[in-house]
Design an enzyme around this catalytic site. Structure first.
Site, PDB file in Angstrom:
ATOM      1  N   ASP A   1       0.814  -1.213   0.000  1.00 22.93           N
ATOM      2  CA  ASP A   1       0.000   0.000   0.000  1.00 22.93           C
ATOM      3  C   ASP A   1       0.854   1.271   0.000  1.00 22.93           C
ATOM      4  O   ASP A   1       0.668   2.162   0.831  1.00 22.93           O
ATOM      5  CB  ASP A   1      -0.942   0.019   1.207  1.00 22.93           C
TER       6      ASP A   1
ATOM      7  N   GLU B   1     -11.077  -1.339  -3.782  1.00 25.01           N
ATOM      8  CA  GLU B   1     -10.382  -0.711  -2.663  1.00 25.01           C
ATOM      9  C   GLU B   1      -9.237   0.154  -3.185  1.00 25.01           C
ATOM     10  O   GLU B   1      -9.023   0.267  -4.395  1.00 25.01           O
ATOM     11  CB  GLU B   1      -9.850  -1.767  -1.692  1.00 25.01           C
TER      12      GLU B   1
END
Length: 351
Positions: free
Chosen positions: A46, A223
């Site tokens: 991420d 997401e």
């Protein structure tokens, strides 16, 4: 262009170079062209970066704390010293699984958004939280915990990001339709709500995307949203579809067709195919959860993302941050290309 041989050497090969690699390095020295190769770090899911004042502030998921690195050239990220800026106290609703932190600069202050959860029933209790820092630089521990950032439904939420358009700020995140996952059928959707201030949402959330396309349905996930503009100023929302536990994790895109009405689902045009997906032939699997940055001279757009080197690595520390230049086609549509192999030698961002 800054010259940096160190940025391209010895990554992922235990300090040993092949003959071809040594030749590439010698060519770099002879031509004076600065190069690097992916991955940027040995681990880092991420990845997020913010460019401000000629500096890049980078963070990624660590799990139990929030960490920042500062560098003036992203290809030299591995030499930037990680600084723990905040660690939660035990026993709080935000003490565990600190995921996908993002740093933003809003109204002359720094904000760090992150997902976290409790020590029990962790999956059900995931929510978004925010810190504030009013210092000139975010590279200190003067961060104030502002609390949970949520809409009135207060449902499961991760991967929050900020969109500025039409003179207002909006929060976009990945969430569940209902409070309990069984009732939600295992899906993660993308939601948006207007921000009253950097730590408070106003009004109801609105769903703008759900996993409905074939490429998104290997895990029913939307997401990792992030907004980025093309050279003409058109706003695109990039997001990751399918589960990170699959090799089919990939990046898709929505275009905001009416910048003044982002709360209208009809203002978001969803493109049917992923724009960035696995490249098994070059040893790149599950590329996703990306962010973007401009080159030092501002002339280039670069995509920053994580990916796995092997099939089946899933949502593990095997995910590593990588970057490559992104192009735009004649219609202003993003063309990030295909994820390049870790053996590819790339020119550094333009100085």
């Amino acid at each position: 262009m800054a010259f940096s041989v160190a940025a391209c050497s010895q990554k992922g090969n235990s300090g040993k170079q092949t003959t071809d690699r040594e030749e590439e390095l010698r060519d770099t020295v002879e031509t004076g062209v600065a190069t690097f190769s992916n991955p940027l770090l040995d681990s880092g899911a991420d990845p997020w970066v913010l460019k401000k004042g000629g500096q890049y502030y980078y963070t990624h998921t660590t799990g139990n704390r929030l960490v920042l690195r500062q560098t003036d050239h992203m290809e030299n990220l591995d030499s930037a010293v990680p600084l723990t800026i905040w660690k939660p106290d035990p026993g709080q609703e935000y003490s565990h699984d600190l995921w996908a932190p993002e740093i933003h600069f809003i109204n002359d202050k720094w904000y760090m958004y992150f997902a976290a959860t409790t020590d029990q029933d962790r999956d059900r209790n995931r929510r978004m939280f925010v810190l504030e820092n009013s210092s000139d630089s975010p590279m200190n521990t003067e961060w104030e915990f502002k609390g949970k950032i949520t809409d009135t439904s207060d449902h499961w939420a991760i991967d929050g990001t900020v969109l500025e358009t039409g003179g207002a700020h909006y929060f976009i995140w990945s969430g569940w339709r209902t409070r309990d996952q069984p009732e939600n059928s295992g899906k993660q959707q993308l939601y948006i709500a207007r921000m009253e201030n950097p730590w408070t949402l106003s009004g109801e959330r609105v769903m703008i995307s759900e996993p409905e396309l074939e490429w998104e349905r290997h895990g029913l996930v939307n997401e990792g949203p992030v907004a980025w503009k093309n050279p003409a100023g058109d706003i695109f929302l990039f997001y990751s579809g399918s589960g990170c536990w699959t090799d089919d994790y990939a990046i898709g895109v929505l275009k905001l067709t009416d910048p003044d009405n982002p709360l209208d689902p009809g203002s978001w045009e969803k493109y049917p195919e992923a724009v960035f997906s696995k490249n098994p032939g070059q040893g790149v699997y599950a590329p996703g959860h990306n962010s973007f940055f401009k080159s030092p001279d501002g002339s280039e757009d670069w995509i920053l993302y994580h990916a796995n080197d092997n099939p089946g690595d899933g949502c593990s520390p095997a995910r590593k941050p990588r970057m490559q230049k992104m192009e735009w086609d004649s219609n202003g549509f993003p063309r990030p290309g295909i994820p390049v192999s870790r053996d590819s030698v790339l020119s550094v961002p333009s100085n």
